[in-house]
Scaffold this active site. Structure first.
Site, PDB file in Angstrom:
ATOM      1  N   LEU A  92       0.825  -1.217   0.000  1.00  0.00           N
ATOM      2  CA  LEU A  92       0.000   0.000   0.000  1.00  0.00           C
ATOM      3  C   LEU A  92       0.858   1.266   0.000  1.00  0.00           C
ATOM      4  O   LEU A  92       0.392   2.328  -0.419  1.00  0.00           O
ATOM      5  CB  LEU A  92      -0.965   0.000   1.189  1.00  0.00           C
ATOM      6  CG  LEU A  92      -2.060  -1.079   1.156  1.00  0.00           C
ATOM      7  CD1 LEU A  92      -2.881  -1.047   2.431  1.00  0.00           C
ATOM      8  CD2 LEU A  92      -2.960  -0.937  -0.067  1.00  0.00           C
ATOM      9  N   HIS A 133       6.249  -9.949   4.758  1.00  0.00           N
ATOM     10  CA  HIS A 133       6.223  -8.575   4.242  1.00  0.00           C
ATOM     11  C   HIS A 133       5.983  -7.578   5.378  1.00  0.00           C
ATOM     12  O   HIS A 133       6.665  -6.544   5.471  1.00  0.00           O
ATOM     13  CB  HIS A 133       5.118  -8.469   3.173  1.00  0.00           C
ATOM     14  CG  HIS A 133       4.928  -7.115   2.583  1.00  0.00           C
ATOM     15  ND1 HIS A 133       5.242  -6.814   1.273  1.00  0.00           N
ATOM     16  CD2 HIS A 133       4.449  -5.962   3.117  1.00  0.00           C
ATOM     17  CE1 HIS A 133       4.964  -5.532   1.043  1.00  0.00           C
ATOM     18  NE2 HIS A 133       4.472  -4.997   2.145  1.00  0.00           N
TER      19      HIS A 133
HETATM   20 NI    NI Z   1       3.757  -3.154   2.613  1.00  0.00          NI
END
Ligand code: NI
Length: 169
Positions: A92, A133
């Site tokens: 994002l 992640h």
């Molecule tokens: Ni990320």
């Protein structure tokens, strides 16, 4: 609850290491709710607190599998990894970038949930990828620094939404 502003590429905070959460207080619980709301609004699979400008070791993950609640991980630690998977990844904070990356195929992670209880998650595939992640974010690491050379794709906002919709199917 509120939608928070996502810190994007170029923001130095993304390179900073987040601190352990010592007390799961009202402020932390509010942050978690806002992170869930923000992630869902943007159809994200995961979000780390640093991405909304808060350097606390908190992540939320939703792999949009029927019957599976979003994961809330406070002070997460990956204690074991197994195998490898080469997967496409986005973030994002890098809304138009996607690339291939090698991640463990399976991970075991420990964390606290929002009630302060110790939880252990055995994850594979997308969930394992997402945990890796997000834990990277808490250590000031971002996926674009680890990608397989030559696989970076820069796409339009519209294509990004299509990718996210595909993932939900
Ligand atoms: Ni990320």
């Amino acid at each position: 609850m509120a939608i928070r502003i996502i810190r994007e590429e170029g923001d130095e905070i993304l390179k900073k290491k987040s601190r352990e959460v010592e007390n799961i207080d009202e402020k932390v619980l509010e942050l978690i709710q806002d992170m869930l709301e923000t992630m869902h609004k943007l159809n994200g699979v995961g979000l780390a607190a640093v991405q909304v400008g808060v350097l606390k070791r908190i992540v939320v993950i939703d792999i949009y599998e029927e019957g599976v609640e979003p994961y809330i991980l406070i002070n997460p630690e990956i204690i074991k990894t197994k195998g490898e998977q080469t997967v496409e990844e986005g973030c994002l904070s890098f809304p138009n970038k996607f690339a291939k990356i090698v991640r463990p195929k399976e991970v075991i992670a420990r964390a606290l949930n929002e009630k302060g209880e110790q939880i252990e998650i055995k994850a594979k595939d997308l969930l394992a990828q997402a945990i890796c992640h997000e834990v990277d974010h808490l250590n000031g690491e971002v996926f674009v620094d680890k990608i397989i050379p030559g696989t970076l794709e820069i796409i339009t906002a519209e294509q990004t939404n299509e990718k996210k919709e595909d993932r939900k199917k």
